[in-house]
Design a protein around this motif. Structure first.
Motif, PDB file in Angstrom:
ATOM      1  N   ARG A   1     -18.698  -1.910  -7.586  1.00  0.00           N
ATOM      2  CA  ARG A   1     -17.963  -2.157  -8.818  1.00  0.00           C
ATOM      3  C   ARG A   1     -16.874  -1.111  -8.995  1.00  0.00           C
ATOM      4  NH1 ARG A   1     -22.039  -2.659 -11.596  1.00  0.00           N
ATOM      5  NH2 ARG A   1     -22.269  -0.563 -12.462  1.00  0.00           N
ATOM      6  N   ALA A   2     -17.166   0.138  -8.646  1.00  0.00           N
ATOM      7  CA  ALA A   2     -16.144   1.185  -8.770  1.00  0.00           C
ATOM      8  C   ALA A   2     -14.980   0.929  -7.826  1.00  0.00           C
ATOM      9  CB  ALA A   2     -16.784   2.547  -8.485  1.00  0.00           C
ATOM     10  N   THR A   3     -15.297   0.444  -6.612  1.00  0.00           N
ATOM     11  CA  THR A   3     -14.229   0.146  -5.651  1.00  0.00           C
ATOM     12  C   THR A   3     -13.330  -0.965  -6.170  1.00  0.00           C
ATOM     13  OG1 THR A   3     -15.685   0.808  -3.836  1.00  0.00           O
ATOM     14  CG2 THR A   3     -13.752  -0.530  -3.285  1.00  0.00           C
ATOM     15  N   VAL A   4     -13.939  -2.006  -6.741  1.00  0.00           N
ATOM     16  CA  VAL A   4     -13.143  -3.119  -7.264  1.00  0.00           C
ATOM     17  C   VAL A   4     -12.259  -2.662  -8.411  1.00  0.00           C
ATOM     18  CG1 VAL A   4     -13.305  -5.352  -8.442  1.00  0.00           C
ATOM     19  CG2 VAL A   4     -14.789  -4.875  -6.493  1.00  0.00           C
ATOM     20  N   ILE A   5     -12.822  -1.843  -9.333  1.00  0.00           N
ATOM     21  CA  ILE A   5     -12.029  -1.378 -10.478  1.00  0.00           C
ATOM     22  C   ILE A   5     -10.871  -0.511  -9.991  1.00  0.00           C
ATOM     23  CG2 ILE A   5     -12.104   0.000 -12.576  1.00  0.00           C
ATOM     24  CD1 ILE A   5     -13.460  -2.717 -12.789  1.00  0.00           C
ATOM     25  N   THR A   6     -11.144   0.333  -9.008  1.00  0.00           N
ATOM     26  CA  THR A   6     -10.072   1.194  -8.487  1.00  0.00           C
ATOM     27  C   THR A   6      -8.942   0.357  -7.900  1.00  0.00           C
ATOM     28  OG1 THR A   6     -11.680   2.934  -8.014  1.00  0.00           O
ATOM     29  CG2 THR A   6      -9.560   3.052  -6.891  1.00  0.00           C
ATOM     30  N   LEU A   7      -9.282  -0.667  -7.135  1.00  0.00           N
ATOM     31  CA  LEU A   7      -8.250  -1.520  -6.547  1.00  0.00           C
ATOM     32  C   LEU A   7      -7.513  -2.320  -7.604  1.00  0.00           C
ATOM     33  CD1 LEU A   7     -10.188  -2.791  -3.392  1.00  0.00           C
ATOM     34  CD2 LEU A   7      -8.337  -1.110  -3.459  1.00  0.00           C
ATOM     35  N   LEU A   8      -8.213  -2.729  -8.657  1.00  0.00           N
ATOM     36  CA  LEU A   8      -7.534  -3.452  -9.738  1.00  0.00           C
ATOM     37  C   LEU A   8      -6.542  -2.551 -10.453  1.00  0.00           C
ATOM     38  CD1 LEU A   8     -10.500  -5.532 -11.250  1.00  0.00           C
ATOM     39  CD2 LEU A   8      -8.546  -6.409  -9.962  1.00  0.00           C
ATOM     40  N   GLU A   9      -6.926  -1.267 -10.646  1.00  0.00           N
ATOM     41  CA  GLU A   9      -5.999  -0.332 -11.294  1.00  0.00           C
ATOM     42  C   GLU A   9      -4.753  -0.112 -10.450  1.00  0.00           C
ATOM     43  OE1 GLU A   9      -8.375   3.081 -11.887  1.00  0.00           O
ATOM     44  OE2 GLU A   9      -9.382   2.317 -13.709  1.00  0.00           O
ATOM     45  N   ARG A  10      -4.871  -0.271  -9.165  1.00  0.00           N
ATOM     46  CA  ARG A  10      -3.714  -0.115  -8.286  1.00  0.00           C
ATOM     47  C   ARG A  10      -2.939  -1.427  -8.122  1.00  0.00           C
ATOM     48  NH1 ARG A  10      -6.503   3.377  -3.344  1.00  0.00           N
ATOM     49  NH2 ARG A  10      -7.052   5.232  -4.614  1.00  0.00           N
ATOM     50  N   ASN A  11      -3.280  -2.455  -8.941  1.00  0.00           N
ATOM     51  CA  ASN A  11      -2.586  -3.758  -8.896  1.00  0.00           C
ATOM     52  C   ASN A  11      -2.710  -4.432  -7.517  1.00  0.00           C
ATOM     53  OD1 ASN A  11      -1.786  -3.402 -11.557  1.00  0.00           O
ATOM     54  ND2 ASN A  11       0.167  -2.452 -10.958  1.00  0.00           N
TER      55      ASN A  11
ATOM     56  N   LEU B   1      -6.017 -10.146  -5.602  1.00  0.00           N
ATOM     57  CA  LEU B   1      -7.413 -10.543  -5.459  1.00  0.00           C
ATOM     58  C   LEU B   1      -7.764 -10.861  -4.004  1.00  0.00           C
ATOM     59  CD1 LEU B   1      -7.969 -12.834  -8.587  1.00  0.00           C
ATOM     60  CD2 LEU B   1      -8.437 -10.406  -8.324  1.00  0.00           C
ATOM     61  N   ARG B   2      -6.871 -11.512  -3.308  1.00  0.00           N
ATOM     62  CA  ARG B   2      -7.139 -11.859  -1.915  1.00  0.00           C
ATOM     63  C   ARG B   2      -7.325 -10.607  -1.065  1.00  0.00           C
ATOM     64  NH1 ARG B   2      -6.111 -16.679   0.275  1.00  0.00           N
ATOM     65  NH2 ARG B   2      -4.620 -17.186  -1.362  1.00  0.00           N
ATOM     66  N   GLU B   3      -6.509  -9.585  -1.340  1.00  0.00           N
ATOM     67  CA  GLU B   3      -6.599  -8.349  -0.574  1.00  0.00           C
ATOM     68  C   GLU B   3      -7.882  -7.593  -0.913  1.00  0.00           C
ATOM     69  OE1 GLU B   3      -5.253  -5.669   2.327  1.00  0.00           O
ATOM     70  OE2 GLU B   3      -4.664  -7.721   1.786  1.00  0.00           O
ATOM     71  N   ILE B   4      -8.277  -7.632  -2.211  1.00  0.00           N
ATOM     72  CA  ILE B   4      -9.524  -6.968  -2.600  1.00  0.00           C
ATOM     73  C   ILE B   4     -10.715  -7.641  -1.914  1.00  0.00           C
ATOM     74  CG2 ILE B   4     -11.052  -6.475  -4.557  1.00  0.00           C
ATOM     75  CD1 ILE B   4      -8.582  -6.260  -6.306  1.00  0.00           C
ATOM     76  N   ALA B   5     -10.693  -8.988  -1.871  1.00  0.00           N
ATOM     77  CA  ALA B   5     -11.792  -9.702  -1.219  1.00  0.00           C
ATOM     78  C   ALA B   5     -11.842  -9.381   0.267  1.00  0.00           C
ATOM     79  CB  ALA B   5     -11.627 -11.210  -1.445  1.00  0.00           C
ATOM     80  N   ARG B   6     -10.677  -9.234   0.887  1.00  0.00           N
ATOM     81  CA  ARG B   6     -10.650  -8.920   2.311  1.00  0.00           C
ATOM     82  C   ARG B   6     -11.167  -7.515   2.589  1.00  0.00           C
ATOM     83  NH1 ARG B   6      -7.732  -6.369   5.943  1.00  0.00           N
ATOM     84  NH2 ARG B   6      -6.336  -5.562   4.329  1.00  0.00           N
ATOM     85  N   ILE B   7     -10.791  -6.532   1.723  1.00  0.00           N
ATOM     86  CA  ILE B   7     -11.181  -5.142   1.947  1.00  0.00           C
ATOM     87  C   ILE B   7     -12.669  -4.940   1.687  1.00  0.00           C
ATOM     88  CG2 ILE B   7     -10.837  -2.774   1.133  1.00  0.00           C
ATOM     89  CD1 ILE B   7      -7.911  -3.505   0.597  1.00  0.00           C
TER      90      ILE B   7
ATOM     91  N   ASP C   1     -16.778 -11.954  -2.542  1.00  0.00           N
ATOM     92  CA  ASP C   1     -16.162 -13.251  -2.793  1.00  0.00           C
ATOM     93  C   ASP C   1     -15.060 -13.133  -3.847  1.00  0.00           C
ATOM     94  OD1 ASP C   1     -16.359 -16.064  -4.506  1.00  0.00           O
ATOM     95  OD2 ASP C   1     -16.528 -16.309  -2.323  1.00  0.00           O
ATOM     96  N   ARG C   2     -13.994 -13.892  -3.632  1.00  0.00           N
ATOM     97  CA  ARG C   2     -12.849 -13.789  -4.514  1.00  0.00           C
ATOM     98  C   ARG C   2     -13.192 -14.212  -5.951  1.00  0.00           C
ATOM     99  NH1 ARG C   2      -7.986 -17.563  -3.296  1.00  0.00           N
ATOM    100  NH2 ARG C   2      -9.040 -17.469  -1.274  1.00  0.00           N
TER     101      ARG C   2
END
Length: 532
Positions: A9-19, A22-28, A32-33
């Protein structure tokens, strides 16, 4: 939404803060998207309603969440855009994304991943939804028929063997298009005759005949599917002709043309038969008839907003009257006319003339009769069906040769020559039997070369001498003929010119008066003078 571990969850929030998209977050992250999208929505809601508070002596600062989705610094363009024309041309050839990707790598130096091509192809294949027209028909105009699957039914004989086994029979449904009134029957096996009998039962159940029947291209009804001239099975075509109904097969892979009966089958399976088991076919048919009468026919149709039974009562008056007699079913086979001018059916032979020997004919086998038709369907012969195998249904006058019939024919020819010749042939046949037919044929054949009176006299002399032989009769005939010629010559020598002169006929119906001949000569002379 799936619950993520704290580190995820922390990783997802960090990536969201960096704009990060969604596709890139799911890949990293490998998440699931859809799960990432759920955490993004919750994170945005928290940012919108919870201002940030500083600790210690720091002032309170209201944190305003960035807009979502964030505006990209520059519009990204797919690497496949440069090859759009090539990809569209390959899609017209019905090639898949894998083949297109391989060609791009081999021939065009494509360096991006396969997923890029797959996304690009998916966007190009997006189509507008297909429009379906609402069909409307007049009362009594159309009936739709089709097969489905019935409920589980006990297989006959399996319970007696100690191993009860259940199987789904075939469900036949016939639906009147205007009123949606349906006829339902289940059968174990289907065929040409079963398919035709189910149609007949449906028409008798409705109490009349529609103008058209729409069916699928199954083998029981359509022998050879064709867009313009489909070929129906002969038994099915004869049944519809008997009831005055015209078949209108739906086009191949076009089930929406008979969507009414398709819906009726689904309604029967989902409502009436769902989860049920029956001990026999008869029990299931009895239940279906009860359900149709008490429930399906009394329902309010969802589209028409009227009761089905009320619409059926309105449609009943527009159905054509049923014929008085039912259909006489048959099986049709192709046979070759044998060298005895007959066709073989069930170990019996039936006369096929005027069909030529070696030609193909259609044989329709009814319960009590046989029909022989040519390949165009024209009736040639009709016979009563033989009860005993090995029978030959062939009239005597159509038999090319038969020893018994040949004897009778020779005796008739002898009777035509004279009573003495007939008596001689009868005695000869009584003495030698069928072997004496050769001598009989020779005796009656003498009448083709000599006067019948000479043959008659020779037959009388042979019987008087007690010699019953063809050669004896021939010798007597030749002697009588020679005597007659000699007598004629002797008479002409004794009175020269008398035998050869015949008196002239003076009175006859064809001879006119002398005055008429004079008038004819005068008219001919005058006509000749005018022409000169």
């Amino acid at each position: 939404m799936n619950v993520l571990k704290p580190n995820q969850r922390a990783t997802v929030i960090t990536l969201l803060e960096r704009n990060t998209p969604l596709r890139e977050i799911a890949r990293i992250t490998g998440i699931d998207r859809k799960t990432v999208r759920g955490y993004r929505d919750r994170w945005l809601a928290e940012q919108a309603h919870s201002p940030g508070v500083a600790t210690g002596s720091e002032a309170v600062v209201t944190q305003i969440p960035p807009p979502w989705p964030p505006a990209p610094a520059s519009v990204s363009t797919s690497l496949c855009e440069a090859h759009r024309d090539f990809i569209e041309a390959q899609l017209l050839l019905r090639r898949n994304a894998t083949a297109i990707y391989q060609d791009l790598v081999d021939a065009h130096g494509f360096t991006a991943a396969y997923n890029s091509v797959k996304r690009f192809v998916r966007n190009l294949r997006k189509k507008q939804p297909e429009q379906f027209d609402r069909l409307s028909f007049l009362p009594g105009e159309e009936m739709q028929v089709d097969y489905g699957e019935g409920a589980l039914t006990l297989v006959p004989g399996s319970a007696a063997a100690g191993k009860p086994r259940y199987k789904r029979p075939r469900l036949f449904v016939a639906t009147l298009r205007y009123s949606r009134r349906s006829f339902r029957r289940v059968v174990w096996k289907s065929g040409q005759e079963v398919w035709a009998r189910l149609h007949e039962q449906a028409l008798r159940y409705f109490g009349g005949c529609p103008q058209y029947v729409v069916l699928d291209n199954l083998k029981e009804g359509v022998l050879k599917p064709d867009l313009y001239e489909p070929e129906l099975n002969p038994v099915y075509a004869a049944t519809l002709k008997h009831y005055g109904v015209v078949a209108d097969p739906a086009r191949v892979r076009d089930p929406n043309r008979k969507g009414t009966v398709e819906h009726a089958i689904g309604h029967t399976q989902a409502t009436a038969l769902k989860g049920k088991r029956f001990d026999s076919i008869e029990a299931q048919n009895e239940f279906l008839e009860h359900w149709e009468t008490h429930w399906a026919a009394k329902r309010i149709h969802g589209t028409e907003r009227r009761q089905v039974q009320a619409m059926f009562e309105e449609e009943r008056a527009h159905l054509k009257a049923l014929p008085l007699l039912g259909m006489q079913y048959f099986s049709q086979q192709v046979r070759t006319v044998c060298d005895d001018s007959c066709v073989r059916v069930d170990h019996s032979s039936y006369a096929a003339r005027p069909a030529a020997i070696g030609s193909k004919v259609l044989v329709r086998i009814f319960e009590r009769r046989i029909q022989i038709l040519n390949m165009h369907g024209t009736l040639l012969r009709t016979h009563e069906r033989a009860e005993r195998p090995g029978s030959v249904v062939l009239p005597l006058d159509e038999r090319v040769f038969n020893p018994s019939r040949e004897t009778r024919s020779i005796l008739r020819q002898a009777a035509a020559i004279g009573p003495q010749c007939s008596r001689l042939c009868e005695l000869l046949f009584a003495i030698e039997g069928r072997v004496g037919q050769r001598k009989l044929r020779g005796i009656v054949g003498l009448a083709r070369h000599y006067p019948a009176q000479c043959v008659e006299v020779a037959s009388e002399q042979a019987m008087a001498q007690g010699v019953y032989s063809y050669k004896r009769v021939q010798a007597l005939v030749e002697r009588a003929m020679a005597d007659a010629v000699a007598a004629m010559q002797a008479g002409s020598d004794a009175q020269p010119g008398v035998a050869t002169q015949r008196p002239l006929t003076q009175q006859h119906s064809l001879i006119r008066d002398a005055d008429e001949y004079a008038d004819l000569f005068s008219q001919a002379a005058a006509l000749k003078g005018e022409l000169v």
